[in-house]
Design a protein around this motif. Sequence first.
Motif, PDB file in Angstrom:
ATOM      1  N   ASN A  16       1.156   3.470  -8.929  1.00 50.59           N
ATOM      2  CA  ASN A  16       0.911   4.564  -9.864  1.00 50.59           C
ATOM      3  C   ASN A  16      -0.386   5.281  -9.529  1.00 50.59           C
ATOM      4  N   ASN A  17      -0.367   6.587  -9.670  1.00 52.81           N
ATOM      5  CA  ASN A  17      -1.589   7.384  -9.699  1.00 52.81           C
ATOM      6  C   ASN A  17      -1.412   8.429 -10.803  1.00 52.81           C
ATOM      7  N   THR A  18      -2.368   9.316 -10.980  1.00 51.84           N
ATOM      8  CA  THR A  18      -2.260  10.276 -12.080  1.00 51.84           C
ATOM      9  C   THR A  18      -1.164  11.312 -11.849  1.00 51.84           C
ATOM     10  N   ALA A  43      -5.609   8.922  -4.982  1.00 47.92           N
ATOM     11  CA  ALA A  43      -5.304   7.571  -4.502  1.00 47.92           C
ATOM     12  C   ALA A  43      -4.622   6.740  -5.587  1.00 47.92           C
ATOM     13  N   VAL A  44      -3.806   5.785  -5.137  1.00 49.11           N
ATOM     14  CA  VAL A  44      -3.145   4.854  -6.052  1.00 49.11           C
ATOM     15  C   VAL A  44      -4.213   4.042  -6.778  1.00 49.11           C
ATOM     16  N   HIS A  45      -4.055   3.891  -8.093  1.00 50.07           N
ATOM     17  CA  HIS A  45      -5.015   3.101  -8.862  1.00 50.07           C
ATOM     18  C   HIS A  45      -4.420   1.825  -9.448  1.00 50.07           C
ATOM     19  N   ILE A  46      -3.104   1.710  -9.463  1.00 47.02           N
ATOM     20  CA  ILE A  46      -2.470   0.481  -9.967  1.00 47.02           C
ATOM     21  C   ILE A  46      -1.248   0.159  -9.108  1.00 47.02           C
ATOM     22  N   TYR A  47      -1.168  -1.099  -8.677  1.00 44.12           N
ATOM     23  CA  TYR A  47       0.021  -1.628  -8.009  1.00 44.12           C
ATOM     24  C   TYR A  47       0.622  -2.697  -8.907  1.00 44.12           C
ATOM     25  N   SER A 101       0.858  -1.181   0.000  1.00 44.48           N
ATOM     26  CA  SER A 101       0.000   0.000   0.000  1.00 44.48           C
ATOM     27  C   SER A 101       0.893   1.230   0.000  1.00 44.48           C
ATOM     28  N   SER A 128      -5.368  -3.363  -8.565  1.00 43.53           N
ATOM     29  CA  SER A 128      -5.721  -2.150  -7.827  1.00 43.53           C
ATOM     30  C   SER A 128      -5.763  -2.388  -6.320  1.00 43.53           C
ATOM     31  N   HIS A 129      -5.452  -3.607  -5.872  1.00 45.40           N
ATOM     32  CA  HIS A 129      -5.558  -3.938  -4.455  1.00 45.40           C
ATOM     33  C   HIS A 129      -4.212  -4.072  -3.757  1.00 45.40           C
TER      34      HIS A 129
END
Length: 102
Positions: A78-80, A38-42, A32, A57-58
């Motif tokens: 990653n986030n925007t 918020a982070v949208h891709i791990y 996390s 996404s989790h």
Amino acid sequence: MFAILSDKPEKFQFAASSKEVCHDEVINFTCSADGNPAVHIYQLFENNTLVTDGTNSHGMWNRTMSTGGVFIYKCVANNTAGTGQSETLTVTVNGEQDNCFM
């Protein structure tokens, strides 16, 4: 007019259920990170290679450790606003006979 602050992912929490396992055991990884938005891709990397089922996404993965050796894992988020990465974790997988007692 107000400026909206954006921050790439940081303050990672990256963990493995074990750092030493036997051949064919399953390890759980969790990751996390804080970010705005918020982070949208791990993504999970093993020895600097993206794990094939690594994008989600989790921030949770289960890996069956089918090859003996020492492996280096990291989590990328990653986030925007950008991309960040965790510190690395080292996992040792003992071979079928090495230090493994069933």
